[in-house]
Motif scaffolding. Structure first.
Motif, PDB file in Angstrom:
ATOM      1  N   SER A   1      28.881  51.176 -58.268  1.00 13.28           N
ATOM      2  CA  SER A   1      28.427  51.387 -56.894  1.00 13.28           C
ATOM      3  C   SER A   1      28.336  50.037 -56.200  1.00 13.28           C
ATOM      4  O   SER A   1      27.978  49.025 -56.809  1.00 13.28           O
ATOM      5  CB  SER A   1      27.092  52.130 -56.839  1.00 13.28           C
ATOM      6  OG  SER A   1      26.062  51.335 -57.358  1.00 13.28           O
ATOM      7  N   ILE A   2      28.690  50.056 -54.920  1.00 17.50           N
ATOM      8  CA  ILE A   2      28.761  48.834 -54.124  1.00 17.50           C
ATOM      9  C   ILE A   2      28.003  49.070 -52.822  1.00 17.50           C
ATOM     10  O   ILE A   2      28.204  50.093 -52.162  1.00 17.50           O
ATOM     11  CB  ILE A   2      30.232  48.487 -53.763  1.00 17.50           C
ATOM     12  CG1 ILE A   2      31.130  48.445 -54.994  1.00 17.50           C
ATOM     13  CG2 ILE A   2      30.314  47.218 -52.942  1.00 17.50           C
ATOM     14  CD1 ILE A   2      30.875  47.313 -55.942  1.00 17.50           C
ATOM     15  N   THR A   3      27.170  48.144 -52.439  1.00 15.74           N
ATOM     16  CA  THR A   3      26.520  48.185 -51.134  1.00 15.74           C
ATOM     17  C   THR A   3      27.380  47.362 -50.190  1.00 15.74           C
ATOM     18  O   THR A   3      27.707  46.210 -50.470  1.00 15.74           O
ATOM     19  CB  THR A   3      25.103  47.598 -51.210  1.00 15.74           C
ATOM     20  OG1 THR A   3      24.350  48.353 -52.160  1.00 15.74           O
ATOM     21  CG2 THR A   3      24.413  47.652 -49.860  1.00 15.74           C
ATOM     22  N   VAL A   4      27.779  47.986 -49.080  1.00 13.12           N
ATOM     23  CA  VAL A   4      28.698  47.327 -48.157  1.00 13.12           C
ATOM     24  C   VAL A   4      28.342  47.721 -46.729  1.00 13.12           C
ATOM     25  O   VAL A   4      27.872  48.834 -46.484  1.00 13.12           O
ATOM     26  CB  VAL A   4      30.162  47.692 -48.499  1.00 13.12           C
ATOM     27  CG1 VAL A   4      30.421  49.157 -48.344  1.00 13.12           C
ATOM     28  CG2 VAL A   4      31.149  46.877 -47.715  1.00 13.12           C
ATOM     29  N   SER A   5      28.522  46.812 -45.791  1.00 13.32           N
ATOM     30  CA  SER A   5      28.191  47.113 -44.401  1.00 13.32           C
ATOM     31  C   SER A   5      29.262  47.983 -43.763  1.00 13.32           C
ATOM     32  O   SER A   5      30.405  48.042 -44.222  1.00 13.32           O
ATOM     33  CB  SER A   5      28.011  45.811 -43.606  1.00 13.32           C
ATOM     34  OG  SER A   5      29.223  45.093 -43.572  1.00 13.32           O
ATOM     35  N   GLY A   6      28.856  48.669 -42.697  1.00 12.29           N
ATOM     36  CA  GLY A   6      29.776  49.496 -41.926  1.00 12.29           C
ATOM     37  C   GLY A   6      29.047  50.645 -41.278  1.00 12.29           C
ATOM     38  O   GLY A   6      28.094  51.189 -41.845  1.00 12.29           O
ATOM     39  N   THR A   7      29.498  51.000 -40.074  1.00 11.51           N
ATOM     40  CA  THR A   7      28.892  52.127 -39.367  1.00 11.51           C
ATOM     41  C   THR A   7      29.842  53.320 -39.298  1.00 11.51           C
ATOM     42  O   THR A   7      29.457  54.379 -38.807  1.00 11.51           O
ATOM     43  CB  THR A   7      28.475  51.728 -37.936  1.00 11.51           C
ATOM     44  OG1 THR A   7      29.630  51.281 -37.224  1.00 11.51           O
ATOM     45  CG2 THR A   7      27.422  50.623 -37.969  1.00 11.51           C
ATOM     46  N   THR A   8      31.077  53.131 -39.766  1.00  8.81           N
ATOM     47  CA  THR A   8      32.047  54.224 -39.870  1.00  8.81           C
ATOM     48  C   THR A   8      32.710  54.140 -41.241  1.00  8.81           C
ATOM     49  O   THR A   8      32.650  53.097 -41.907  1.00  8.81           O
ATOM     50  CB  THR A   8      33.147  54.139 -38.785  1.00  8.81           C
ATOM     51  OG1 THR A   8      33.907  52.937 -39.005  1.00  8.81           O
ATOM     52  CG2 THR A   8      32.579  54.161 -37.387  1.00  8.81           C
ATOM     53  N   ILE A   9      33.373  55.210 -41.642  1.00  2.00           N
ATOM     54  CA  ILE A   9      34.113  55.188 -42.905  1.00  2.00           C
ATOM     55  C   ILE A   9      35.145  54.068 -42.877  1.00  2.00           C
ATOM     56  O   ILE A   9      35.317  53.353 -43.857  1.00  2.00           O
ATOM     57  CB  ILE A   9      34.809  56.552 -43.156  1.00  2.00           C
ATOM     58  CG1 ILE A   9      33.787  57.682 -43.252  1.00  2.00           C
ATOM     59  CG2 ILE A   9      35.707  56.502 -44.369  1.00  2.00           C
ATOM     60  CD1 ILE A   9      32.915  57.655 -44.469  1.00  2.00           C
ATOM     61  N   ARG A  10      35.815  53.878 -41.748  1.00  2.00           N
ATOM     62  CA  ARG A  10      36.817  52.813 -41.611  1.00  2.00           C
ATOM     63  C   ARG A  10      36.208  51.437 -41.875  1.00  2.00           C
ATOM     64  O   ARG A  10      36.773  50.646 -42.630  1.00  2.00           O
ATOM     65  CB  ARG A  10      37.450  52.825 -40.224  1.00  2.00           C
ATOM     66  CG  ARG A  10      38.333  51.584 -39.981  1.00  2.00           C
ATOM     67  CD  ARG A  10      38.844  51.499 -38.575  1.00  2.00           C
ATOM     68  NE  ARG A  10      39.956  52.410 -38.474  1.00  2.00           N
ATOM     69  CZ  ARG A  10      40.320  53.017 -37.359  1.00  2.00           C
ATOM     70  NH1 ARG A  10      39.660  52.819 -36.244  1.00  2.00           N
ATOM     71  NH2 ARG A  10      41.349  53.819 -37.349  1.00  2.00           N
ATOM     72  N   GLU A  11      35.072  51.134 -41.244  1.00  2.00           N
ATOM     73  CA  GLU A  11      34.436  49.831 -41.443  1.00  2.00           C
ATOM     74  C   GLU A  11      34.024  49.639 -42.896  1.00  2.00           C
ATOM     75  O   GLU A  11      34.175  48.545 -43.445  1.00  2.00           O
ATOM     76  CB  GLU A  11      33.227  49.686 -40.525  1.00  2.00           C
ATOM     77  CG  GLU A  11      33.594  49.512 -39.070  1.00  2.00           C
ATOM     78  CD  GLU A  11      32.376  49.439 -38.165  1.00  2.00           C
ATOM     79  OE1 GLU A  11      31.220  49.435 -38.674  1.00  2.00           O
ATOM     80  OE2 GLU A  11      32.571  49.382 -36.937  1.00  2.00           O
ATOM     81  N   VAL A  12      33.500  50.681 -43.514  1.00  2.00           N
ATOM     82  CA  VAL A  12      33.112  50.596 -44.923  1.00  2.00           C
ATOM     83  C   VAL A  12      34.338  50.280 -45.787  1.00  2.00           C
ATOM     84  O   VAL A  12      34.302  49.386 -46.634  1.00  2.00           O
ATOM     85  CB  VAL A  12      32.415  51.894 -45.382  1.00  2.00           C
ATOM     86  CG1 VAL A  12      32.278  51.947 -46.892  1.00  2.00           C
ATOM     87  CG2 VAL A  12      31.051  52.027 -44.709  1.00  2.00           C
ATOM     88  N   ILE A  13      35.451  51.000 -45.554  1.00  2.00           N
ATOM     89  CA  ILE A  13      36.671  50.755 -46.331  1.00  2.00           C
ATOM     90  C   ILE A  13      37.204  49.352 -46.072  1.00  2.00           C
ATOM     91  O   ILE A  13      37.592  48.646 -47.007  1.00  2.00           O
ATOM     92  CB  ILE A  13      37.733  51.831 -46.028  1.00  2.00           C
ATOM     93  CG1 ILE A  13      37.290  53.179 -46.585  1.00  2.00           C
ATOM     94  CG2 ILE A  13      39.089  51.432 -46.603  1.00  2.00           C
ATOM     95  CD1 ILE A  13      38.156  54.352 -46.158  1.00  2.00           C
TER      96      ILE A  13
END
Length: 93
Positions: A19-31
């Motif tokens: 599991s990875i904690t990553v920034s983003g407010t949309t699925i695209r930003e997370v990817i």
């Protein structure tokens, strides 16, 4: 920040992390942010500008519409899983 559960087949890209904690407010930003940290991740999850056929995206346990534009909350848990397909087999006589 959203938490992404990494499927076993992709863990070689994350040095075994599940599991990875990553920034983003949309699925695209997370990817995109996953791909910055772990090059090759986006190519495994996306085809052009959409989620690859055969993959399902779950956010907080709910199946999404599969759009990379879908919003995610800061505390979201995201899973990329093989889509389940199939149907009923014809009975053999």
């Amino acid at each position: 920040m959203p938490i992404v559960a990494i499927p076993s087949l992709l863990r070689k890209l994350t040095n075994g992390e599940d599991s990875i904690t990553v920034s983003g407010t949309t699925i695209r930003e997370v990817i995109d942010n996953l791909d910055i940290r772990y090059p090759g991740m986006k190519a495994r999850l996306c085809e052009e500008d959409r989620i690859k056929p055969g993959l399902a995206v779950y956010v907080n346990g709910l199946l999404t519409r599969g759009s990379i534009r879908e919003k995610v909350d800061a505390d979201a848990e995201i899973h990329f899983l093989p889509a389940i397909g199939g149907g009923m087999a014809k009975p053999s006589h």
